[in-house]
Design a protein around this motif. Structure first.
Motif, PDB file in Angstrom:
ATOM      1  N   PRO A 355       8.423  -1.014   8.172  1.00 36.49           N
ATOM      2  CA  PRO A 355       8.629   0.340   8.706  1.00 36.49           C
ATOM      3  C   PRO A 355       7.655   1.368   8.137  1.00 36.49           C
ATOM      4  O   PRO A 355       7.233   2.287   8.842  1.00 36.49           O
ATOM      5  CB  PRO A 355      10.077   0.657   8.266  1.00 36.49           C
ATOM      6  N   ILE A 356       7.296   1.207   6.866  1.00 33.96           N
ATOM      7  CA  ILE A 356       6.342   2.121   6.239  1.00 33.96           C
ATOM      8  C   ILE A 356       4.975   1.966   6.890  1.00 33.96           C
ATOM      9  O   ILE A 356       4.290   2.952   7.192  1.00 33.96           O
ATOM     10  CB  ILE A 356       6.250   1.835   4.726  1.00 33.96           C
ATOM     11  N   VAL A 357       4.583   0.720   7.125  1.00 29.10           N
ATOM     12  CA  VAL A 357       3.287   0.435   7.728  1.00 29.10           C
ATOM     13  C   VAL A 357       3.224   0.974   9.151  1.00 29.10           C
ATOM     14  O   VAL A 357       2.241   1.606   9.561  1.00 29.10           O
ATOM     15  CB  VAL A 357       3.039  -1.092   7.706  1.00 29.10           C
ATOM     16  N   GLN A 358       4.298   0.741   9.915  1.00 23.89           N
ATOM     17  CA  GLN A 358       4.310   1.219  11.296  1.00 23.89           C
ATOM     18  C   GLN A 358       4.346   2.743  11.362  1.00 23.89           C
ATOM     19  O   GLN A 358       3.823   3.336  12.312  1.00 23.89           O
ATOM     20  CB  GLN A 358       5.514   0.625  12.035  1.00 23.89           C
ATOM     21  N   ALA A 359       4.942   3.358  10.334  1.00 22.54           N
ATOM     22  CA  ALA A 359       5.037   4.821  10.326  1.00 22.54           C
ATOM     23  C   ALA A 359       3.670   5.494  10.253  1.00 22.54           C
ATOM     24  O   ALA A 359       3.512   6.628  10.729  1.00 22.54           O
ATOM     25  CB  ALA A 359       5.912   5.279   9.157  1.00 22.54           C
ATOM     26  N   VAL A 360       2.678   4.816   9.661  1.00 22.76           N
ATOM     27  CA  VAL A 360       1.325   5.400   9.585  1.00 22.76           C
ATOM     28  C   VAL A 360       0.421   4.873  10.699  1.00 22.76           C
ATOM     29  O   VAL A 360      -0.782   5.117  10.682  1.00 22.76           O
ATOM     30  CB  VAL A 360       0.690   5.147   8.198  1.00 22.76           C
ATOM     31  N   GLY A 361       1.014   4.138  11.652  1.00 19.96           N
ATOM     32  CA  GLY A 361       0.256   3.719  12.829  1.00 19.96           C
ATOM     33  C   GLY A 361      -0.515   2.430  12.694  1.00 19.96           C
ATOM     34  O   GLY A 361      -1.455   2.177  13.462  1.00 19.96           O
ATOM     35  N   ILE A 362      -0.147   1.556  11.745  1.00 15.26           N
ATOM     36  CA  ILE A 362      -0.835   0.276  11.568  1.00 15.26           C
ATOM     37  C   ILE A 362      -0.179  -0.779  12.454  1.00 15.26           C
ATOM     38  O   ILE A 362       1.047  -0.907  12.478  1.00 15.26           O
ATOM     39  CB  ILE A 362      -0.805  -0.173  10.091  1.00 15.26           C
ATOM     40  N   ASP A 363      -0.984  -1.527  13.195  1.00 21.97           N
ATOM     41  CA  ASP A 363      -0.514  -2.571  14.099  1.00 21.97           C
ATOM     42  C   ASP A 363       0.151  -3.696  13.296  1.00 21.97           C
ATOM     43  O   ASP A 363      -0.469  -4.278  12.403  1.00 21.97           O
ATOM     44  CB  ASP A 363      -1.712  -3.114  14.885  1.00 21.97           C
ATOM     45  N   PRO A 364       1.419  -4.043  13.593  1.00 23.86           N
ATOM     46  CA  PRO A 364       2.094  -5.115  12.852  1.00 23.86           C
ATOM     47  C   PRO A 364       1.383  -6.465  12.975  1.00 23.86           C
ATOM     48  O   PRO A 364       1.423  -7.272  12.042  1.00 23.86           O
ATOM     49  CB  PRO A 364       3.486  -5.178  13.486  1.00 23.86           C
ATOM     50  N   LEU A 365       0.749  -6.717  14.123  1.00 28.94           N
ATOM     51  CA  LEU A 365       0.002  -7.965  14.296  1.00 28.94           C
ATOM     52  C   LEU A 365      -1.170  -8.006  13.326  1.00 28.94           C
ATOM     53  O   LEU A 365      -1.369  -9.002  12.606  1.00 28.94           O
ATOM     54  CB  LEU A 365      -0.500  -8.079  15.737  1.00 28.94           C
ATOM     55  N   TRP A 366      -1.949  -6.925  13.273  1.00 28.09           N
ATOM     56  CA  TRP A 366      -3.077  -6.852  12.341  1.00 28.09           C
ATOM     57  C   TRP A 366      -2.585  -6.936  10.907  1.00 28.09           C
ATOM     58  O   TRP A 366      -3.187  -7.613  10.074  1.00 28.09           O
ATOM     59  CB  TRP A 366      -3.842  -5.539  12.567  1.00 28.09           C
ATOM     60  N   PHE A 367      -1.462  -6.262  10.614  1.00 28.12           N
ATOM     61  CA  PHE A 367      -0.950  -6.257   9.254  1.00 28.12           C
ATOM     62  C   PHE A 367      -0.526  -7.662   8.819  1.00 28.12           C
ATOM     63  O   PHE A 367      -0.616  -7.996   7.633  1.00 28.12           O
ATOM     64  CB  PHE A 367       0.237  -5.297   9.139  1.00 28.12           C
ATOM     65  N   GLY A 368      -0.074  -8.487   9.770  1.00 27.96           N
ATOM     66  CA  GLY A 368       0.278  -9.863   9.432  1.00 27.96           C
ATOM     67  C   GLY A 368      -0.898 -10.630   8.875  1.00 27.96           C
ATOM     68  O   GLY A 368      -0.777 -11.360   7.880  1.00 27.96           O
ATOM     69  N   ILE A 369      -2.075 -10.477   9.491  1.00 27.20           N
ATOM     70  CA  ILE A 369      -3.277 -11.155   9.004  1.00 27.20           C
ATOM     71  C   ILE A 369      -3.720 -10.544   7.680  1.00 27.20           C
ATOM     72  O   ILE A 369      -4.135 -11.264   6.758  1.00 27.20           O
ATOM     73  CB  ILE A 369      -4.403 -11.069  10.059  1.00 27.20           C
ATOM     74  N   PHE A 370      -3.637  -9.235   7.573  1.00 27.91           N
ATOM     75  CA  PHE A 370      -3.942  -8.558   6.307  1.00 27.91           C
ATOM     76  C   PHE A 370      -3.066  -9.118   5.177  1.00 27.91           C
ATOM     77  O   PHE A 370      -3.555  -9.444   4.092  1.00 27.91           O
ATOM     78  CB  PHE A 370      -3.703  -7.053   6.479  1.00 27.91           C
ATOM     79  N   LEU A 371      -1.785  -9.236   5.454  1.00 30.90           N
ATOM     80  CA  LEU A 371      -0.847  -9.730   4.440  1.00 30.90           C
ATOM     81  C   LEU A 371      -1.168 -11.167   4.049  1.00 30.90           C
ATOM     82  O   LEU A 371      -1.130 -11.526   2.863  1.00 30.90           O
ATOM     83  CB  LEU A 371       0.584  -9.631   4.977  1.00 30.90           C
ATOM     84  N   VAL A 372      -1.513 -11.992   5.034  1.00 35.39           N
ATOM     85  CA  VAL A 372      -1.850 -13.392   4.736  1.00 35.39           C
ATOM     86  C   VAL A 372      -3.103 -13.470   3.864  1.00 35.39           C
ATOM     87  O   VAL A 372      -3.175 -14.282   2.933  1.00 35.39           O
ATOM     88  CB  VAL A 372      -2.041 -14.191   6.046  1.00 35.39           C
ATOM     89  N   LEU A 373      -4.094 -12.622   4.140  1.00 36.28           N
ATOM     90  CA  LEU A 373      -5.302 -12.618   3.310  1.00 36.28           C
ATOM     91  C   LEU A 373      -4.985 -12.246   1.861  1.00 36.28           C
ATOM     92  O   LEU A 373      -5.505 -12.852   0.921  1.00 36.28           O
ATOM     93  CB  LEU A 373      -6.328 -11.631   3.881  1.00 36.28           C
ATOM     94  N   VAL A 374      -4.099 -11.266   1.680  1.00 37.55           N
ATOM     95  CA  VAL A 374      -3.723 -10.880   0.319  1.00 37.55           C
ATOM     96  C   VAL A 374      -2.950 -12.012  -0.359  1.00 37.55           C
ATOM     97  O   VAL A 374      -3.148 -12.301  -1.536  1.00 37.55           O
ATOM     98  CB  VAL A 374      -2.885  -9.586   0.323  1.00 37.55           C
ATOM     99  N   VAL A 375      -2.083 -12.677   0.402  1.00 37.72           N
ATOM    100  CA  VAL A 375      -1.332 -13.809  -0.140  1.00 37.72           C
ATOM    101  C   VAL A 375      -2.282 -14.951  -0.510  1.00 37.72           C
ATOM    102  O   VAL A 375      -2.088 -15.644  -1.513  1.00 37.72           O
ATOM    103  CB  VAL A 375      -0.259 -14.274   0.866  1.00 37.72           C
ATOM    104  N   GLU A 376      -3.324 -15.143   0.302  1.00 39.67           N
ATOM    105  CA  GLU A 376      -4.347 -16.139  -0.036  1.00 39.67           C
ATOM    106  C   GLU A 376      -4.961 -15.833  -1.400  1.00 39.67           C
ATOM    107  O   GLU A 376      -5.208 -16.735  -2.205  1.00 39.67           O
ATOM    108  CB  GLU A 376      -5.438 -16.156   1.030  1.00 39.67           C
ATOM    109  N   MET A 377      -5.233 -14.556  -1.642  1.00 31.66           N
ATOM    110  CA  MET A 377      -5.787 -14.162  -2.935  1.00 31.66           C
ATOM    111  C   MET A 377      -4.838 -14.538  -4.067  1.00 31.66           C
ATOM    112  O   MET A 377      -5.253 -14.986  -5.131  1.00 31.66           O
ATOM    113  CB  MET A 377      -6.065 -12.651  -2.937  1.00 31.66           C
TER     114      MET A 377
END
Length: 436
Positions: A355-377
């Motif tokens: 909800p915080i991410v969507q509140a600033v206008g970030i696409d949940p689909l894009w954020f999923g890949i972003f999150l996976v990249l951070v988890v990869e790290m």
């Protein structure tokens, strides 16, 4: 009830969760206890009824059925001769590249990631084959370990990714679109890893041993035939999803059948290996499913308390730009990943962070890949970097040495994170082309 939405209440619940995890309570049970306390203490909802209906509702999720199937597919391939076939098929084409056979780790991990969906399975399978072979040929230990640790993280990104299924189920995003969104970022990381190996080889050419390059073009093509079965498997799974012929769950079932046929054809897969694969996949699937049930209950509990909505409003008062928020979240996820595995990181945070991410206008689909990249790290970050543990188990080398070798690839993953932030089309182009 305004006080019930205060960030201090969230801090109390978070402290409870950390205490439970520190005490050794299972992640799934910790999530359920936190959710139960949140409902009982900070809402009027019937906690027992909410728990029962949530667990029942999540237990027959059709998209979630893809999870055990892809895990079983990876377990079957883990027990076949796939890795040896990939080495034999790739090696003849790489002897003239700067870095030579080190690229087998990068490309081999990318290929296996496209049929396993698991980072740890990718590290184990490719490492079992490549580490002894590359050591015997005299390649630098740091590059052997680094390329393996870094490239194995592709198992989380390149579809069929288990963690993308988890994210899709937890956030109600299309798993097919998430899979397609991971393709270009995965290719980008393969190029970054391969480019780094080339640069290291150019900087210190004497550290890279010579390789026999006397094979004719016909002989190289003949050797590449050993790659055909696994390429057929990739096309059978990913191709059916991308063309819309099959859903991710249907494609997973196709993948299991093709993987079993492929494994039997190698001559190294029988009844004993199949039972081992089935039992291992069952244990892993039950563990992940239980965590998802806990996460689902937590998401419902958070909805009843109103904490995520009010927390998003509170964070909004800081007037953070999307990039500033992503910077804060990157640091948060990397720190969290130092102590938890990737799947736990995703299910622990999505119900509150989204909800915080969507509140600033970030696409949940894009954020999923972003999150996976951070988890990869986080997979190559001590003290709980799963890839580091896998490679330590394979080689017997101290985990700090493995972590040091993986550090450049941690930085390359961070560069990849920056690239998809600056150029979000890397993530969204293929899903947009695929449509809804």
């Amino acid at each position: 009830m305004a006080e019930l939405s205060d960030p201090v209440i969230f801090g109390i619940l978070l402290t409870l969760l950390i205490a439970l995890l520190a005490a050794g309570v299972w992640v799934a049970l910790s999530l359920m206890i936190m959710a139960f306390v949140a409902i009982v203490a900070f809402s009027n909802a019937p906690a027992g009824l909410v728990l029962a209906t949530t667990l029942w509702g999540h237990s027959h999720s059709w998209p979630l059925a893809a999870l055990p199937l892809f895990i079983l597919m990876g377990e079957i391939l883990l027990r076949s001769r796939l890795s040896e076939d990939m080495f034999s098929g790739l090696a003849p084409w790489l002897t003239r590249l700067p870095g030579r056979l080190l690229h087998v780790n990068v490309l081999g991990c990318a290929i296996f990631a496209a049929v396993s969906g698991s980072s740890a399975a990718t590290a184990a399978t490719i490492g079992r084959m490549s580490v002894p072979e590359l050591k015997e040929r005299g390649y630098p230990e740091s590059l052997i370990l680094g390329t393996l640790a870094g490239s194995a993280t592709l198992g989380f990104l390149i579809p069929p990714s288990i963690i993308l299924i988890v994210y899709g189920v937890a956030t109600e995003q299309s798993i097919a679109r998430l899979f397609i969104a991971g393709v270009l970022p995965g290719i980008m990381l393969v190029c970054l890893f391969g480019g780094y190996v080339m640069v290291r080889a150019w900087m210190a050419p004497d550290t890279i041993p010579k390789e026999d390059d006397t094979m004719s073009l016909r002989e190289k093509i003949a050797a590449s035939r050993r790659l055909l079965p696994v390429m057929l498997l990739i096309v059978g799974v990913i191709g059916t999803i991308y063309t819309g012929v099959a859903s991710p769950t249907d494609a997973a079932a196709v993948g299991v059948v093709l993987a079993a046929v492929l494994a039997v054809m190698t001559g190294s897969f029988g009844r004993k290996e199949f039972i081992e694969a089935l039992m291992s996949a069952t244990r892993t699937s039950c563990m992940i499913a239980l965590i998802l049930f806990g996460a689902g209950f937590l998401a419902i509990a958070m909805g009843f308390t109103g904490i995520p909505r009010n927390l998003a409003t509170w964070i909004g008062t800081f007037d953070l730009s999307p990039h500033a928020l992503l910077t804060v979240l990157t640091v948060f996820f990397v720190l969290l990943g130092c102590f938890l595995d990737g799947i736990s990181v995703v299910v622990l945070t999505t119900s509150i962070i989204l909800p915080i991410v969507q509140a600033v206008g970030i696409d949940p689909l894009w954020f999923g890949i972003f999150l996976v990249l951070v988890v990869e790290m986080s997979q190559i970050t001590p003290p709980v970097g799963f890839n580091l543990f896998v490679i330590q188990g394979l080689t017997g080398i101290d985990i700090l040495r493995v972590a040091k070798a993986a550090l450049p690839f941690f930085l390359l993953l961070m560069l990849g994170l920056l690239l998809i932030t600056v150029f979000p089309g890397i993530v969204t182009m293929l899903p947009d082309a695929m449509g809804n």
